[in-house]
Write an enzyme that holds these catalytic residues in place. Structure first.
Site, short mmCIF file in Angstrom:
data_model
loop_
_atom_site.label_atom_id
_atom_site.label_comp_id
_atom_site.label_asym_id
_atom_site.label_seq_id
_atom_site.Cartn_x
_atom_site.Cartn_y
_atom_site.Cartn_z
N CYS A 1 13.56 9.83 8.34
CA CYS A 1 13.30 9.47 9.74
C CYS A 1 14.56 9.50 10.59
O CYS A 1 14.49 9.80 11.77
CB CYS A 1 12.68 8.09 9.78
SG CYS A 1 13.60 6.90 8.83
N GLU B 1 9.70 15.21 16.71
CA GLU B 1 10.14 15.07 15.32
C GLU B 1 9.46 16.15 14.47
O GLU B 1 8.24 16.22 14.42
CB GLU B 1 9.79 13.69 14.79
CG GLU B 1 10.27 13.50 13.38
CD GLU B 1 9.96 12.12 12.84
OE1 GLU B 1 8.79 11.73 12.84
OE2 GLU B 1 10.91 11.44 12.40
N LYS C 1 0.84 -1.20 0.00
CA LYS C 1 0.00 0.00 0.00
C LYS C 1 0.87 1.25 0.00
O LYS C 1 1.41 1.63 1.03
CB LYS C 1 -0.94 0.04 1.21
CG LYS C 1 -2.01 1.12 1.01
CD LYS C 1 -2.62 1.62 2.28
CE LYS C 1 -1.79 2.61 3.02
NZ LYS C 1 -1.48 3.85 2.28
N GLY D 1 6.48 4.56 8.85
CA GLY D 1 5.71 5.80 8.89
C GLY D 1 5.81 6.43 10.26
O GLY D 1 6.80 6.22 10.97
N SER D 2 4.80 7.18 10.62
CA SER D 2 4.86 7.95 11.86
C SER D 2 4.69 7.04 13.09
O SER D 2 4.09 5.97 13.01
CB SER D 2 3.76 9.01 11.86
OG SER D 2 2.51 8.37 11.78
N THR D 3 5.19 7.52 14.21
CA THR D 3 5.05 6.79 15.46
C THR D 3 3.57 6.63 15.82
O THR D 3 3.14 5.57 16.28
CB THR D 3 5.82 7.52 16.57
OG1 THR D 3 7.22 7.49 16.21
CG2 THR D 3 5.64 6.88 17.92
N ALA E 1 0.89 6.41 13.82
CA ALA E 1 0.27 5.33 13.03
C ALA E 1 0.84 3.98 13.46
O ALA E 1 0.13 2.97 13.52
CB ALA E 1 0.48 5.58 11.54
N GLY E 2 2.13 3.96 13.76
CA GLY E 2 2.79 2.71 14.18
C GLY E 2 2.19 2.15 15.45
O GLY E 2 2.00 0.94 15.59
N GLU F 1 8.91 0.61 11.53
CA GLU F 1 10.00 1.59 11.37
C GLU F 1 9.37 2.96 11.50
O GLU F 1 8.64 3.40 10.61
CB GLU F 1 10.64 1.45 9.99
CG GLU F 1 11.28 0.11 9.72
CD GLU F 1 12.57 -0.11 10.48
OE1 GLU F 1 13.02 0.81 11.20
OE2 GLU F 1 13.10 -1.21 10.38
P1 NAD Z 1 2.04 8.18 8.23
O1 NAD Z 1 2.29 7.31 9.39
O2 NAD Z 1 0.91 9.11 8.31
O3 NAD Z 1 1.77 7.29 6.92
C1 NAD Z 1 2.63 6.26 6.51
C2 NAD Z 1 1.86 5.24 5.72
O4 NAD Z 1 0.96 4.57 6.58
C3 NAD Z 1 0.98 5.81 4.60
O5 NAD Z 1 0.95 4.87 3.55
C4 NAD Z 1 -0.39 5.93 5.28
O6 NAD Z 1 -1.44 5.91 4.35
C5 NAD Z 1 -0.38 4.70 6.15
N1 NAD Z 1 -1.17 4.76 7.37
C6 NAD Z 1 -1.29 5.81 8.23
N2 NAD Z 1 -2.04 5.43 9.29
C7 NAD Z 1 -2.35 4.13 9.11
C8 NAD Z 1 -3.09 3.17 9.87
N3 NAD Z 1 -3.65 3.48 11.05
N4 NAD Z 1 -3.22 1.91 9.39
C9 NAD Z 1 -2.64 1.56 8.23
N5 NAD Z 1 -1.96 2.43 7.45
C10 NAD Z 1 -1.81 3.69 7.89
O7 NAD Z 1 3.42 8.88 7.96
P2 NAD Z 1 3.83 9.82 6.75
O8 NAD Z 1 3.34 11.19 7.03
O9 NAD Z 1 3.43 9.21 5.48
O10 NAD Z 1 5.43 9.75 6.89
C11 NAD Z 1 6.16 10.53 7.79
C12 NAD Z 1 6.50 9.76 9.05
O11 NAD Z 1 7.10 8.51 8.76
C13 NAD Z 1 7.53 10.48 9.89
O12 NAD Z 1 7.11 10.51 11.23
C14 NAD Z 1 8.81 9.66 9.75
O13 NAD Z 1 9.70 9.74 10.79
C15 NAD Z 1 8.28 8.30 9.55
N6 NAD Z 1 9.26 7.50 8.79
C16 NAD Z 1 9.97 6.52 9.41
C17 NAD Z 1 10.91 5.78 8.72
C18 NAD Z 1 11.72 4.69 9.36
O14 NAD Z 1 12.30 3.88 8.67
N7 NAD Z 1 11.78 4.61 10.66
C19 NAD Z 1 11.12 6.03 7.38
C20 NAD Z 1 10.37 7.04 6.76
C21 NAD Z 1 9.44 7.76 7.48
#
Ligand code: NAD
Length: 486
Positions: free
Chosen positions: A292, A391, A184, A236-238, A240-241, A258
């Site tokens: 990140c 962040e 996705k 992605g973000s903490t 959402a994680g 991650e």
């Molecule tokens: P985000 O968490 O909003 O979205 C990331 C992805 O997850 C997108 O595809 C989004 O559609 C999906 N998503 C969001 N919430 C979800 C949920 N509840 N269930 C399933 N899917 C969901 O983050 P973003 O704004 O796209 O990216 C920026 C963030 O990602 C920053 O906080 C950054 O630090 C982090 N990041 C971490 C790493 C790493 O390797 N640690 C790498 C890149 C980005």
């Protein structure tokens, strides 16, 4: 937004090895952050499309003659063909990524265009070398066979900042392990995923092994919780994680997370930052600060504070801000208006809390369009200030004074996050000693550049599990022991 000649329009989704009609007429329209113009339009996958994609991946996984059952040599060869097909499309991919997320094209070519093939070749080689079954002499006298079997159907959820590289640190090990996948992409970066699908199809990745569902977070949540999914790989973000981790915990579903970071660059008292200015920019401001692991807290000895602040200010002030597609650009725009607004709020907060802007802090005067922001350095920041704790995900550095090496290590560790970090010194051994004492998933000496052969990931609010290296392969395998099997 008008669709210009430059735009890419797609009408079908890649599911089950075929280009199929989406379940609805909903679309996603990625915007160029450099020009604010639409750069394409693709179908938006809905829950029904995800159901079809998971069913296709499940059927491909369960096929007794299918991908999961192939011997490793056969899988490795198809992965290498996939790598070749991606290499042929490397410049197209790089162009699409930069036009959607604002990554400087020079970086996009080196990372987004080139890294996917490197990852596929590395994991093809690794699975060949390791195989999937080993024989162990039993402690109780009878030999066992330990098999490293694919974990099953993988849901891979990818952010917009490195849409290809972060997809392939999941795809390459998962394919090598014998998994099938539903990927996705983030709604901001969808066009490159269609090129990935074309390459997979051309390379002979069997139907259903790789399915792509461009969509937002609600559809992502549906995928994460889907009964047909066996493992989730998320970047992605903490925030959402945490939500994905909760779902996976309830379902007892393995998950790799991650997440975000607030990494520290520890500048030791003998460091020569000027001699490493390119590495310093890469480690602290990579991808317009939207990476990140960037080291956005710069810890500097009080004895050299004003001189190092001047050096950092000069380095950052010299960076060229511009259109992401211009090869001379070093700092492109932020991905979206909302992201720029968020970063501007942090800049205002940094000033309100007593920080001193030494360069940047505002929009470039000559940019009449695009989500640009000057790279910004704050001096006189304390480690407890908001801009040192949270962040920002933008080009904003906080330079913080410390009194002793011990103090610097304690400050580096005083963070909710633990993803990256770096140590800067003329004395490499001394820097390695300091790196050993920082609580983080990885650090660099006089640079920060990770390596596909070694594990990458975070601790604390930066995530769970590891990607890359043999550890990244194990994340897509489960072991089965056959006892009394000479
Ligand atoms: P985000 O968490 O909003 O979205 C990331 C992805 O997850 C997108 O595809 C989004 O559609 C999906 N998503 C969001 N919430 C979800 C949920 N509840 N269930 C399933 N899917 C969901 O983050 P973003 O704004 O796209 O990216 C920026 C963030 O990602 C920053 O906080 C950054 O630090 C982090 N990041 C971490 C790493 C790493 O390797 N640690 C790498 C890149 C980005």
């Amino acid at each position: 937004m008008s669709l210009t000649q430059e735009t890419t329009v797609r009408e079908r989704l890649y599911i089950g090895g075929d280009w199929i009609e989406p379940a609805t007429s909903r679309t996603l329209t990625p915007i160029s952050p450099s020009t604010e113009e639409a750069v394409g339009q693709v179908p938006e996958a809905t829950e029904r499309d995800v159901d079809r994609a998971v069913a296709a991946a499940g059927a491909a996984f369960d096929d007794p003659q299918g991908w999961s059952q192939w011997d490793v040599e056969r899988r490795a060869q198809v992965m290498e063909r996939f790598a070749d097909a991606l290499d042929e499309r490397g410049s197209q991919t790089a162009h699409l990524v930069s036009s959607q997320n604002g990554m400087p094209i020079s970086m996009s070519q080196a990372v987004e265009g080139a890294f996917p093939a490197v990852a596929l070749r590395y994991y093809a080689g690794l699975i060949r070398e390791k195989g999937v079954e080993e024989r162990r002499e039993g402690v109780f006298g009878r030999a066992t066979r330990v098999r490293h079997e694919p974990v099953g159907v993988v849901a891979a959820i990818v952010p917009w900042n490195f849409p290809e590289a972060l997809a392939f640190v999941k795809i390459a090990p998962a394919l090598a392990a014998g998994c099938t996948m539903v990927i996705k992409p983030s709604p901001e970066t969808v066009l490159d995923a269609f090129v990935m699908a074309e390459a997979a199809q051309e390379a002979g990745i069997p139907p259903g092994v790789l399915n792509i569902v461009p969509a937002g977070r609600e559809v992502g949540a549906h995928l994460v919780a889907h009964p047909g999914v066996d493992k989730v790989g998320f970047t992605g973000s903490t925030e959402a994680g945490r939500s994905i981790g909760e779902t996976c915990g309830r379902l007892l579903r393995p998950v790799t997370l991650e997440l975000g970071g607030k990494s520290a660059a520890i500048v030791l008292d003998d460091a020569d930052l000027g001699a490493h200015s390119a590495e310093f920019v890469d480690a602290t401001l990579q991808n317009n600060g939207q990476t990140c692991y960037v080291c956005t807290r710069i810890l500097v000895p009080r004895t050299r504070y004003s001189e190092v602040v001047d050096t950092i200010t000069d380095i950052v002030r010299s960076l060229r801000v511009g259109d992401a597609l211009d090869p001379a650009t070093q700092i492109g725009p932020l991905v979206a208006e909302r992201q720029r607004a968020r970063v501007e709020q942090y800049i205002a907060k940094g000033i309100a809390e007593g920080g001193r802007v030494t360069t940047g802090g505002k929009r470039p005067a000559d940019a009449d369009r695009g989500f640009f922001l000057e790279p910004t350095v704050f001096a006189d920041v304390q480690n407890h200030d908001t801009i040192a704790r949270e962040e920002i995900f933008g080009p904003v550095l906080a330079v913080i004074p410390y009194d002793s090496e011990q103090d610097a290590i304690a400050m580096a560790n005083d963070s909710d996050f633990g993803l990256g970090g770096s140590v800067w010194s003329r004395d490499t051994q001394r820097a390695i000693e300091v790196a050993r004492r920082v609580r983080s998933g990885g650090l660099g000496i006089n640079s920060y550049s990770h390596d596909i052969g070694s594990p990458f990931g975070g601790i604390k609010a930066s995530g769970l599990g590891r990607e890359q290296g043999p550890e990244g392969l194990a994340a897509y395998q489960t072991t089965k022991t056959i006892y009394n099997a000479p």
